[in-house]
Design a protein around this motif. Sequence first.
Motif, PDB file in Angstrom:
ATOM      1  N   GLN A 104       2.044   1.872  -4.578  1.00 51.34           N
ATOM      2  CA  GLN A 104       0.790   1.211  -4.164  1.00 51.34           C
ATOM      3  C   GLN A 104       0.634  -0.170  -4.827  1.00 51.34           C
ATOM      4  O   GLN A 104      -0.459  -0.587  -5.199  1.00 51.34           O
ATOM      5  CB  GLN A 104      -0.448   2.078  -4.463  1.00 51.34           C
ATOM      6  CG  GLN A 104      -0.698   3.203  -3.450  1.00 51.34           C
ATOM      7  CD  GLN A 104       0.266   4.378  -3.660  1.00 51.34           C
ATOM      8  OE1 GLN A 104       0.668   4.656  -4.782  1.00 51.34           O
ATOM      9  NE2 GLN A 104       0.633   5.029  -2.568  1.00 51.34           N
ATOM     10  N   HIS A 111       0.827  -1.221   0.000  1.00 54.87           N
ATOM     11  CA  HIS A 111       0.000   0.000   0.000  1.00 54.87           C
ATOM     12  C   HIS A 111       0.853   1.260   0.000  1.00 54.87           C
ATOM     13  O   HIS A 111       0.334   2.368  -0.055  1.00 54.87           O
ATOM     14  CB  HIS A 111      -0.900   0.039   1.242  1.00 54.87           C
ATOM     15  CG  HIS A 111      -2.046  -0.930   1.138  1.00 54.87           C
ATOM     16  ND1 HIS A 111      -2.824  -1.026   0.016  1.00 54.87           N
ATOM     17  CD2 HIS A 111      -2.536  -1.830   2.010  1.00 54.87           C
ATOM     18  CE1 HIS A 111      -3.744  -1.948   0.196  1.00 54.87           C
ATOM     19  NE2 HIS A 111      -3.590  -2.464   1.390  1.00 54.87           N
ATOM     20  N   SER A 112       2.163   1.097   0.101  1.00 53.29           N
ATOM     21  CA  SER A 112       3.017   2.269   0.319  1.00 53.29           C
ATOM     22  C   SER A 112       3.369   2.972  -0.996  1.00 53.29           C
ATOM     23  O   SER A 112       3.300   2.387  -2.077  1.00 53.29           O
ATOM     24  CB  SER A 112       4.319   1.835   1.008  1.00 53.29           C
ATOM     25  OG  SER A 112       5.062   1.041   0.106  1.00 53.29           O
TER      26      SER A 112
END
Length: 283
Positions: A56, A50-51
Motif C-alpha cells: 500500500q 494502493h496494491s
Amino acid sequence: MKYRHSFHAGNFADVHKHVTLLALIAALQRKEKGFLYLETHAGRGLYDLHSADTHQGAEARLGIGLLQAAGGSHPQISAFLEALARARTNCHEPDAYAGSPVLAALSLRAQDRGVCCEIQAAECRALERALNIYPRMRCECIDGYQGLAAQLPPPERRALVLIDPPYEEQSDDLARAGDAIGKVLARLANAVVALWYPIKDDRDLAPWLARMAEQLPAPALVAELWVHPRDARVGLNGSGLLIVNPPYQLDVEMQEWLPELGAALGATRQGGTTVRWIAHEQH
Ligand SMILES: C[S@@+](CC[C@H](N)C(=O)[O-])C[C@H]1O[C@@H](n2cnc3c(N)ncnc32)[C@H](O)[C@@H]1O
C-alpha cells in the motif's frame, strides 16, 4: 530471483534516481541530435501504490509522498513532479508511481528512441503494457547485460545508459555493473552512463568506488543522497548514482537542486547530499 521492485517503488531512492534521470535526459536534449536511451534493468514501469504488491505504498510515503507534500521550487524538481502527473493521467491511475522506463518514455523527442530490458517475464509483460502508448520506447524481455552488447554502438552515436540492478547480492551486482560500464565505453566512448547503487555501508562501498575511480577511462562523478547515518543498520541508508561522461555543467546544476531534494526527502537531520568528481574532473 526474489527481488520485486514494487515494494520499493516511489521510495526516496527511486525519487533521487528519477529526478536525476530526467535531468540527464534534459541535458542530452540541449543538442538537437537524437540519442538512444538504453535501460538494462527496467522493472514493470508502473506501480499501483494502493496494491498489496507495494505494501500500500508504505515506502513511497517516505519518498514521493514527502516530495509531493513539500512541492518542488527548483525547475528540475518540478519537471519530475510534472512528468509523474502526466504519466498518471496517461495511464488513468491517479495514484500510480511511474518507473524509469515510463518517465524516460515521456521525455523522448521524435529524434530519440529507447530500449528497456527486463529479465523477469511477468515484470516484462507488465512493462510492455505500460509502454504500449509510448511508441518511441521498446521493451525487450532479456538480460540487460546482453542488451548492452546487442544495442551498442547505436547508429545515433549518442546514448544514455541507465544500469539499475536489484542488488540482492550487493558485491556481485556492483562488480558486474562496474564491468558493464567498461564494456559500454569500449563500444561507445562518449556514452553517458548512470549506475544506481545503494548506500548501506561505506566499508563495502568506498573500496568499490576507489576501484572505479582508478579504472574509469572517462570523467565520472557521484551524486548521493542519504537519509540515515551511512552505517546505520536500517537496510537502505541512501541512494547513489555514478555518472560517467556527465553532460557539461550537470555537476553545477545538481549542486543547485540536490540539497533541496534532500531536504524534502528528510536528508537534513541524520542524512545529507553530495556531488563529487571521482575521475577526470571536467572544468
Ligand atoms: C531496481 S529494479 C528496476 C527499477 C527501474 N529501473 C526503475 O527505476 O523504475 C531492478 C529490475 O531488474 C530486473 N533484473 C534483475 N536482473 C536483471 C538482468 N540481468 N537483466 C534485466 N533485468 C534484470 C529485476 O527483475 C527488477 O525488475
